[in-house]
Design a protein around this motif. Structure first.
Motif, PDB file in Angstrom:
ATOM      1  N   UNK A   1      31.146  31.148  44.650  1.00 12.43           N
ATOM      2  CA  UNK A   1      32.323  30.307  44.434  1.00 12.43           C
ATOM      3  C   UNK A   1      32.328  29.721  43.029  1.00 12.43           C
ATOM      4  N   UNK A   2      31.166  29.200  42.605  1.00 11.16           N
ATOM      5  CA  UNK A   2      31.081  28.622  41.269  1.00 11.16           C
ATOM      6  C   UNK A   2      31.349  29.635  40.183  1.00 11.16           C
ATOM      7  N   UNK A   3      30.756  30.812  40.327  1.00 12.12           N
ATOM      8  CA  UNK A   3      30.995  31.880  39.351  1.00 12.12           C
ATOM      9  C   UNK A   3      32.450  32.305  39.345  1.00 12.12           C
ATOM     10  N   UNK A   4      33.024  32.437  40.539  1.00 18.27           N
ATOM     11  CA  UNK A   4      34.394  32.901  40.635  1.00 18.27           C
ATOM     12  C   UNK A   4      35.386  31.926  40.031  1.00 18.27           C
ATOM     13  N   UNK A   5      35.238  30.636  40.338  1.00 15.48           N
ATOM     14  CA  UNK A   5      36.157  29.642  39.792  1.00 15.48           C
ATOM     15  C   UNK A   5      36.068  29.622  38.268  1.00 15.48           C
ATOM     16  N   UNK A   6      34.838  29.590  37.749  1.00 19.85           N
ATOM     17  CA  UNK A   6      34.664  29.545  36.293  1.00 19.85           C
ATOM     18  C   UNK A   6      35.245  30.788  35.633  1.00 19.85           C
ATOM     19  N   UNK A   7      34.887  31.962  36.155  1.00 27.32           N
ATOM     20  CA  UNK A   7      35.289  33.209  35.514  1.00 27.32           C
ATOM     21  C   UNK A   7      36.791  33.444  35.609  1.00 27.32           C
ATOM     22  N   UNK A   8      37.389  33.202  36.779  1.00 25.95           N
ATOM     23  CA  UNK A   8      38.806  33.528  36.942  1.00 25.95           C
ATOM     24  C   UNK A   8      39.709  32.530  36.226  1.00 25.95           C
ATOM     25  N   UNK A   9      39.355  31.248  36.224  1.00 23.81           N
ATOM     26  CA  UNK A   9      40.167  30.288  35.477  1.00 23.81           C
ATOM     27  C   UNK A   9      40.034  30.521  33.970  1.00 23.81           C
ATOM     28  N   UNK A  10      38.832  30.891  33.538  1.00 22.31           N
ATOM     29  CA  UNK A  10      38.644  31.214  32.118  1.00 22.31           C
ATOM     30  C   UNK A  10      39.442  32.459  31.743  1.00 22.31           C
TER      31      UNK A  10
ATOM     32  N   UNK B   1      43.920  34.999  28.730  1.00 26.49           N
ATOM     33  CA  UNK B   1      45.087  35.882  28.695  1.00 26.49           C
ATOM     34  C   UNK B   1      46.339  35.093  28.320  1.00 26.49           C
ATOM     35  N   UNK B   2      46.443  33.859  28.838  1.00 21.66           N
ATOM     36  CA  UNK B   2      47.589  33.011  28.480  1.00 21.66           C
ATOM     37  C   UNK B   2      47.590  32.721  26.986  1.00 21.66           C
ATOM     38  N   UNK B   3      46.429  32.403  26.436  1.00 20.56           N
ATOM     39  CA  UNK B   3      46.330  32.042  25.019  1.00 20.56           C
ATOM     40  C   UNK B   3      46.645  33.218  24.106  1.00 20.56           C
ATOM     41  N   UNK B   4      46.337  34.431  24.527  1.00 18.42           N
ATOM     42  CA  UNK B   4      46.496  35.603  23.662  1.00 18.42           C
ATOM     43  C   UNK B   4      47.831  36.315  23.856  1.00 18.42           C
ATOM     44  N   UNK B   5      48.593  35.912  24.871  1.00 19.13           N
ATOM     45  CA  UNK B   5      49.868  36.588  25.135  1.00 19.13           C
ATOM     46  C   UNK B   5      50.894  36.232  24.052  1.00 19.13           C
TER      47      UNK B   5
ATOM     48  N   UNK C   1      51.865  32.111  30.833  1.00 19.79           N
ATOM     49  CA  UNK C   1      51.088  31.384  31.846  1.00 19.79           C
ATOM     50  C   UNK C   1      51.022  32.185  33.147  1.00 19.79           C
ATOM     51  N   UNK C   2      52.172  32.719  33.579  1.00 20.71           N
ATOM     52  CA  UNK C   2      52.172  33.513  34.809  1.00 20.71           C
ATOM     53  C   UNK C   2      51.392  34.804  34.630  1.00 20.71           C
ATOM     54  N   UNK C   3      51.400  35.368  33.428  1.00 24.44           N
ATOM     55  CA  UNK C   3      50.621  36.583  33.174  1.00 24.44           C
ATOM     56  C   UNK C   3      49.129  36.313  33.357  1.00 24.44           C
ATOM     57  N   UNK C   4      48.664  35.166  32.858  1.00 23.67           N
ATOM     58  CA  UNK C   4      47.267  34.804  33.036  1.00 23.67           C
ATOM     59  C   UNK C   4      46.905  34.624  34.501  1.00 23.67           C
ATOM     60  N   UNK C   5      47.775  33.935  35.252  1.00 22.94           N
ATOM     61  CA  UNK C   5      47.519  33.739  36.679  1.00 22.94           C
ATOM     62  C   UNK C   5      47.552  35.069  37.433  1.00 22.94           C
TER      63      UNK C   5
END
Length: 488
Positions: free
Chosen positions: A409-418, A423-427, A435-439
């Motif tokens: 869970x900890x790995x998943x939350x960190x990795x997926x939110x990052x 992706x949001x920052x580079x779009x 924002x939706x692309x990142x999600x």
């Protein structure tokens, strides 16, 4: 033709264990919408509020191996009772906390109580329900309560905070804990001698293993923030070094905290791997969905919480109807694979969330799929591990599997939110679209993790009888039990 699976005492035992399970997992998310009020009252910024959440989660994951072994050596009923006392007292302390330091300490103590409760619950279920039909039904209800806890916590946190203030989200645990303590006498008695068990408790292993898991858990969470990334990397290295030392200690100990021989049992090691993927896939999904509803669709925190309530409702309904039926006919491994497959479909559905969502079309179908898939995965991943070992090792087997989910869970939350942030920052598209692309990318990754878990389940956990077509025997065989058990 309905078969009578439980008598009155069985129902009371199951109610006691599963209500405590619900409260423990509810406390992982119940305070999310109360954080602004807590921050205003106690003068906490974002970093401090993060510790109000993480203190519980870190202690929950870090102390679970110790809790599991204590249940085996001291007795699951004694350890369950002790964990319930700690959790209830810590909840009262959190509710009356008048400073940030006291609240964070109380949350950590709650996590210790939770870490002790979960493995002892599983050991008690294994000892209390020995017939296959009864055990499948009992584990189905237990798994639904755990899976529903996070969704219910998200849903009720807002109304409790709005109506009674943030202390109520902790104080509501106190009457539940007190009633549960009265009901402990219904549980099967322990055969272990506590004094002898305490002498056999592996203190060096407890210190190195618990410290390693606490450091790794903190480092995983801190890696997601640029300001703490450097120190988190150092703590991660230290935690991994302590984990290696823990393995050496366990290999040499006459009474190890975590017997390494358990990892030679495919159902234990395979369940641990798959459960890490269960945690890495489903826990971030709740966070991602809340971000989408609040930041993209302008939902309030309370409305966002209520939007995921169908997950909890379907959880409970499925656990009482379809999941025990499937466990009897398909076996644990196939139910686990099915549950992960349904989760993958749900997360894939969320990956297509549009700019303007219609709740009934774009959110609810995924919530229903998730509501069936979560308890199916929880029961399917738990049963093989705890029923493939002797009663004397049931607690630590449960601890291993559940610790794997906490780490995942900890790995998943960190990795997926990052991933979503990067992706949001580079779009190069407009901000809302970016924002939706990142999600979308994060949801798609969660779906991939769930699908990988389903594939590994069919590879690692299917028994020989299942491979030859005997679905009824797809659950693992249970070795001879040496501890006292009550016939269901």
């Amino acid at each position: 033709m309905a078969e009578r699976v439980f008598d009155r005492r069985d129902r009371l035992v199951l109610l006691l264990i599963t209500v405590v399970e619900l409260v423990v997992f509810l406390d992982t998310t119940v305070l999310n919408v109360a954080l602004p009020a807590i921050g205003a009252d106690l003068g906490l910024g974002e970093a401090g509020l993060g510790w109000v959440t993480n203190a519980y989660l870190l202690a929950f994951g870090g102390f679970m191996l110790l809790g599991g072994r204590a249940a085996d050596l001291i007795g699951p009923r004694r350890v369950f009772t002790g964990g319930l006392v700690v959790f209830t007292a810590a909840s009262a302390l959190a509710g009356f906390a008048d400073s940030a330091a006291l609240l964070i300490a109380a949350r950590a103590l709650q996590g210790v109580g939770a870490a002790v409760l979960i493995p002892s619950q599983l050991a008690l279920l294994t000892a209390s329900f020995t017939a296959q039909a009864a055990r499948n039904r009992a584990f189905g209800v237990w798994s639904a309560m755990g899976a529903a806890g996070a969704a219910i916590g998200t849903a009720v946190g807002g109304p409790l905070t709005d109506g009674f203030g943030w202390p109520s989200i902790f104080l509501v645990n106190v009457p539940v804990g007190l009633v549960a303590l009265v009901g402990v006498r219904l549980l099967p008695p322990d055969s272990a001698r506590p004094a002898e068990g305490l002498r056999r408790l592996d203190i060096p292993g407890a210190i190195t293993g618990t410290t390693a898991l606490l450091l790794i858990g903190y480092a995983i969470g801190a890696l997601g923030a640029s300001g703490t990334r450097a120190i988190a990397a150092g703590l991660l290295v230290l935690g991994l070094a302590l984990l290696a030392a823990f393995v050496v200690v366990e290999a040499r100990s006459p009474h190890p905290l975590m017997p390494l021989r358990l990892f030679t049992i495919r159902q234990v090691s395979g369940s641990a791997v798959v459960n890490a993927l269960v945690g890495a896939a489903h826990v971030p999904t709740f966070a991602l969905l809340a971000l989408y509803l609040q930041n993209s669709q302008d939902y309030s925190p309370t409305r966002s919480g209520l939007a995921v309530l169908p997950v909890a409702v379907v959880n409970i309904l499925a656990s009482r109807t379809v999941i025990p039926y499937l466990m009897d006919r398909l076996g644990a491994a196939r139910v686990l694979a099915l549950g992960l497959g349904l989760q993958a479909l749900a997360m894939g559905w969320f990956a297509r969330l549009p700019e303007h969502a219609d709740y009934g079309i774009d959110v609810l179908p995924g919530a229903i799929l998730l509501g069936i898939g979560l308890p199916a995965a929880f029961v399917g991943v738990t049963v093989p591990a705890v029923t493939s070992v002797d009663t004397a090792d049931a607690g630590i087997a449960a601890g291993i599997v559940n610790t794997a989910q906490r780490v995942g869970s900890g790995l998943g939350v960190t990795a997926l939110l990052l991933l979503a942030d990067l992706i949001t920052a580079r779009a190069t598209t407009p901000p809302d679209t970016a924002y939706r692309t990142g999600l979308t990318a994060a949801f798609a990754t969660a779906a991939t993790l769930a699908a990988l878990g389903a594939l590994l389940t069919l590879t690692l956990l299917r028994t020989r009888s299942a491979a030859s077509g005997s679905a009824a025997n797809d659950t693992v065989s249970t070795p001879t039990r040496t501890a006292h058990v009550r016939k269901a």
